[in-house]
Enzyme design. Structure first.
Site, PDB file in Angstrom:
ATOM      1  N   ASP A  77      19.542 101.203  71.252  1.00  0.00           N
ATOM      2  CA  ASP A  77      19.310 102.651  71.353  1.00  0.00           C
ATOM      3  C   ASP A  77      19.080 103.272  69.979  1.00  0.00           C
ATOM      4  O   ASP A  77      18.109 103.987  69.747  1.00  0.00           O
ATOM      5  CB  ASP A  77      20.506 103.339  72.027  1.00  0.00           C
ATOM      6  CG  ASP A  77      20.789 102.766  73.396  1.00  0.00           C
ATOM      7  OD1 ASP A  77      19.946 102.018  73.916  1.00  0.00           O
ATOM      8  OD2 ASP A  77      21.864 103.071  73.950  1.00  0.00           O
TER       9      ASP A  77
ATOM     10  N   SER B  50      23.903 110.174  72.965  1.00  0.00           N
ATOM     11  CA  SER B  50      24.866 109.969  71.874  1.00  0.00           C
ATOM     12  C   SER B  50      24.235 109.198  70.720  1.00  0.00           C
ATOM     13  O   SER B  50      24.460 109.533  69.554  1.00  0.00           O
ATOM     14  CB  SER B  50      26.152 109.298  72.363  1.00  0.00           C
ATOM     15  OG  SER B  50      25.880 108.337  73.316  1.00  0.00           O
TER      16      SER B  50
ATOM     17  N   TYR C  92      31.602  98.840  80.396  1.00  0.00           N
ATOM     18  CA  TYR C  92      30.639  98.317  79.415  1.00  0.00           C
ATOM     19  C   TYR C  92      31.294  97.301  78.471  1.00  0.00           C
ATOM     20  O   TYR C  92      30.787  96.178  78.291  1.00  0.00           O
ATOM     21  CB  TYR C  92      30.040  99.474  78.604  1.00  0.00           C
ATOM     22  CG  TYR C  92      28.935  99.056  77.664  1.00  0.00           C
ATOM     23  CD1 TYR C  92      27.594  99.162  78.025  1.00  0.00           C
ATOM     24  CD2 TYR C  92      29.226  98.534  76.401  1.00  0.00           C
ATOM     25  CE1 TYR C  92      26.582  98.773  77.157  1.00  0.00           C
ATOM     26  CE2 TYR C  92      28.219  98.140  75.536  1.00  0.00           C
ATOM     27  CZ  TYR C  92      26.909  98.267  75.915  1.00  0.00           C
ATOM     28  OH  TYR C  92      25.909  97.880  75.058  1.00  0.00           O
TER      29      TYR C  92
ATOM     30  N   GLU D 113      29.453 104.228  66.569  1.00  0.00           N
ATOM     31  CA  GLU D 113      29.770 104.131  68.006  1.00  0.00           C
ATOM     32  C   GLU D 113      30.821 103.032  68.246  1.00  0.00           C
ATOM     33  O   GLU D 113      31.765 103.212  68.999  1.00  0.00           O
ATOM     34  CB  GLU D 113      28.474 103.804  68.762  1.00  0.00           C
ATOM     35  CG  GLU D 113      28.628 103.719  70.245  1.00  0.00           C
ATOM     36  CD  GLU D 113      28.128 104.953  70.976  1.00  0.00           C
ATOM     37  OE1 GLU D 113      27.286 105.683  70.432  1.00  0.00           O
ATOM     38  OE2 GLU D 113      28.595 105.165  72.102  1.00  0.00           O
TER      39      GLU D 113
ATOM     40  N   GLY E 208      21.839 107.882  80.811  1.00  0.00           N
ATOM     41  CA  GLY E 208      21.284 106.589  80.401  1.00  0.00           C
ATOM     42  C   GLY E 208      20.091 106.735  79.474  1.00  0.00           C
ATOM     43  O   GLY E 208      19.335 105.786  79.277  1.00  0.00           O
ATOM     44  N   LEU E 209      19.910 107.938  78.893  1.00  0.00           N
ATOM     45  CA  LEU E 209      18.763 108.147  77.991  1.00  0.00           C
ATOM     46  C   LEU E 209      19.211 108.223  76.526  1.00  0.00           C
ATOM     47  O   LEU E 209      18.446 108.584  75.656  1.00  0.00           O
ATOM     48  CB  LEU E 209      17.998 109.422  78.378  1.00  0.00           C
ATOM     49  CG  LEU E 209      17.444 109.455  79.803  1.00  0.00           C
ATOM     50  CD1 LEU E 209      16.696 110.758  80.057  1.00  0.00           C
ATOM     51  CD2 LEU E 209      16.514 108.272  80.054  1.00  0.00           C
TER      52      LEU E 209
ATOM     53  N   HIS F 228      21.081  95.047  78.918  1.00  0.00           N
ATOM     54  CA  HIS F 228      22.358  94.377  78.640  1.00  0.00           C
ATOM     55  C   HIS F 228      22.142  93.013  77.990  1.00  0.00           C
ATOM     56  O   HIS F 228      22.838  92.055  78.293  1.00  0.00           O
ATOM     57  CB  HIS F 228      23.204  94.254  79.917  1.00  0.00           C
ATOM     58  CG  HIS F 228      23.958  95.521  80.211  1.00  0.00           C
ATOM     59  ND1 HIS F 228      25.115  95.863  79.560  1.00  0.00           N
ATOM     60  CD2 HIS F 228      23.671  96.545  81.052  1.00  0.00           C
ATOM     61  CE1 HIS F 228      25.534  97.048  80.008  1.00  0.00           C
ATOM     62  NE2 HIS F 228      24.670  97.487  80.908  1.00  0.00           N
TER      63      HIS F 228
HETATM   64  C1  GLA Z   1      23.630 101.179  76.453  1.00  0.00           C
HETATM   65  C2  GLA Z   1      23.959 100.619  75.072  1.00  0.00           C
HETATM   66  C3  GLA Z   1      22.834  99.709  74.578  1.00  0.00           C
HETATM   67  C4  GLA Z   1      22.476  98.654  75.626  1.00  0.00           C
HETATM   68  C5  GLA Z   1      22.274  99.295  76.991  1.00  0.00           C
HETATM   69  C6  GLA Z   1      22.091  98.258  78.064  1.00  0.00           C
HETATM   70  O1  GLA Z   1      22.517 102.021  76.385  1.00  0.00           O
HETATM   71  O2  GLA Z   1      24.151 101.645  74.139  1.00  0.00           O
HETATM   72  O3  GLA Z   1      23.215  99.104  73.369  1.00  0.00           O
HETATM   73  O4  GLA Z   1      23.441  97.656  75.681  1.00  0.00           O
HETATM   74  O5  GLA Z   1      23.366 100.124  77.357  1.00  0.00           O
HETATM   75  O6  GLA Z   1      20.953  97.519  77.827  1.00  0.00           O
END
Ligand code: GLA
Length: 389
Positions: free
Chosen positions: A175, A131, A225, A163, A127-128, A39
Site C-alpha cells: 500500500d 491509513s 490480519y 504501521e 480496503g482502499l 495477501h
Molecule cells: C492490507 C495491507 C497490505 C496487504 C493487503 C493484502 O492492505 O496493508 O500490506 O497485505 O492488506 O494484500
C-alpha cells in the site's frame, strides 16, 4: 481532486493555527487498488497495484517550537503532541502521523515542531488504504518541508514501519509503496522481496475496472490480519525444516504429497494453498492484461476471491454475496481487495454492462443486508505529490 476543499481548508488551517507570513504547503497522497496478488506482499510475492483518485491531503507549516499540533477535518479534532511520542487512543488518527515522525527520527533526523491539517475523501475501512495514504503523505510532507534526503521508496518503508511498530498492524509494503510511486494511467508490478518494480499501462478497450463498496467496515488492527501473517510464517518455518531451499512461502512449489510431509496444521495448509496458487493467477492476469484476454483475467479474479474467502478466510458474507451475485450476472471478473473482512470489491467488466449491474445489485444487497452499497468509477492517478496553492 487537486482542488478539493482547498480554500476552506487553508482558511481553517489559519483560523486554528494562526495566520503568519508563511503559507502552509499542501501535499496529497492517493488511495490504491490492487488488481492481483492479495495477501502475498509480506511473503515476498508479486503484486499489481495502482493509485486511484481518492486522496488524503495535508497542509503543513513549521511552527518554530518542538510541539506538533495536528488537526483532522474528518474528526473535527485538534491534538498537540510532544516528545517522546506515544500512542494516543483518544485520537487514533494521530498515531499514523506520530508513527511516521518516530520512524524518520530513528533514521537520525530531528523533526522540528509543525502545524498540520489533514483532510481526505478515501472511504475509511474500505480496503482502499486510507491509513497508508496518511502515513505516506505525512512522510513526504515532512521530507519536503525540512529538506531531508529521503527517496519516495524510503518514504514508503517509513510508512510501513510506522504501521508495524507504532500502530501495531503487521502489514506488508504494497500500500505505502504504490501510494508513494504511483503514476497516472499506470499500475506497477512490484516484487515485494526485492522491491524492484516496473510501470505498466494496459489498454482495456471496451472493458473497465470499477469498485463496489460493501460498506462493511473492517479494522485491520483488530482483525485476523496479524494472525494470518503469523500462520504463513509458521507454515514456512515447517516447510523449511524439510525443504530449506525455500526462503519465501510465495515460492513454495511442492506437490501436495510433499507438503503432506511438512506437518502443517489445517490452517497453515489452507493459507499456503492460497499464497502459492495466487502466484499462478498473477501470471495469468499479467499475461491476460498484456494480450487483451480479459476473460482469462476475469476468471483469475473470481478464483482469487474464492481462495481469499475459503482458503485464506479473510472475506465476509457481504462481499461474498456481492461477488457471487456478480458472477451469476455474468460480469467478467470480481474480487474483494485489500486486507479483507469487508470493504471494496474490484470489478472488471464490459463498460456497457455497468448501469444494469448497478441497478440489480443495489436492490438485492439492500434487500438482503438492509445496507446500501456504493459504486465508484475511478481513474488511475499519480502517487504522493505537492499541490501548489
Ligand atoms: C492490507 C495491507 C497490505 C496487504 C493487503 C493484502 O492492505 O496493508 O500490506 O497485505 O492488506 O494484500
Amino acid at each position: 481532486m487537486d482542488s478539493f476543499r482547498s480554500k476552506e481548508n487553508l482558511n481553517r488551517f489559519e483560523s486554528i493555527f494562526g495566520k503568519t507570513k508563511q503559507l502552509p504547503r499542501l501535499f496529497q497522497a492517493p488511495a490504491r487498488i490492487n488488481i492481483i496478488g492479495e495477501h502475498v506482499d509480506y511473503l515476498g510475492g508479486t503484486v499489481l497495484p495502482a493509485a486511484i483518485n481518492f486522496a488524503v491531503q495535508v497542509y503543513l507549516r513549521p511552527n518554530d517550537t518542538s510541539t506538533y499540533r495536528l488537526h483532522s477535518v474528518t474528526y473535527n479534532e485538534t491534538v498537540e503532541l510532544k516528545k517522546p511520542l506515544v500512542s494516543n487512543p483518544k485520537a487514533p488518527w494521530s498515531d499514523y502521523i506520530a508513527g511516521v515522525i518516530v520512524e524518520i527520527e530513528k533514521k537520525g533526523h530531528t523533526i522540528p515542531g509543525f502545524d498540520l491539517l489533514v483532510d481526505g475523501n478515501i472511504p475509511q475501512g474500505s480496503g482502499l488504504s486510507s491509513s497508508a495514504a496518511l502515513e505516506v503523505v505525512t512522510g513526504y510532507a515532512i521530507k519536503e518541508t525540512f529538506e531531508l534526503v529521503i527517496s519516495k521508496e524510503e518514504v514508503a518503508l517509513i510508512g510501513q514501519r510506522a504501521e508495524n511498530h507504532f500502530v501495531g498492524t503487521n502489514c506488508g509494503i504494497m500500500d505505502q509503496f504504490i501510494i508513494a510511486v504511483g503514476k497516472e494511467n499506470d499500475c506497477i508490478s512490484l516484487n515485494t522481496d526485492t522491491l524492484k518494480y516496473s510501470y505498466h499501462h494496459f489498454d482495456l478497450g471496451d472493458y473497465e475496472f470499477y469498485l463496489i463498496n460493501s460498506n462493511v467496515k473492517h479494522s485491520l488492527k483488530d482483525s485476523a490480519y496479524n494472525q494470518r501473517r503469523a500462520e504463513c510464517e509458521s507454515s514456512l518455518v515447517k516447510i523449511q525444516t524439510k525443504y530449506p531451499i525455500f526462503t519465501h512461502l510465495y515460492d513454495v512449489n511442492l506437490e501436495e504429497s510433499e507438503l503432506d510431509t511438512c506437518h502443517l496444521t489445517n490452517q497453515e495448509w489452507k493459507r499456503t494453498k492460497h499464497v502459492t496458487s495466487e502466484r499462478e493467477r498473477t501470471k495469468i492476469v499479467i499475461n491476460g492484461l498484456e494480450s487483451g484476454n480479459f476473460n482469462d483475467v476475469g476468471s483469475a479474479l473470481f478464483q482469487t476471491h474464492w481462495s481469499l474467502s475459503k482458503e485464506f478466510e479473510v472475506s465476509c458474507p457481504e462481499t461474498d454475496f456481492i461477488v457471487d451475485s456478480l458472477q451469476s450476472l455474468g460480469v467478467t471478473g470480481a474480487r474483494m481487495i485489500g486486507g479483507g473482512f469487508g470493504g471494496c470489491v474490484l470489478v472488471l467488466d464490459k463498460k456497457d454492462h455497468f448501469s444494469k449491474i448497478e441497478e440489480v445489485l443495489k436492490k438485492s444487497y439492500q434487500q438482503k443486508y438492509n445496507l446500501a452499497i456504493d459504486f465508484y468509477k475511478f481513474q488511475i492517478s499519480d502517487g504522493v505529490k505537492e499541490i501548489y496553492i
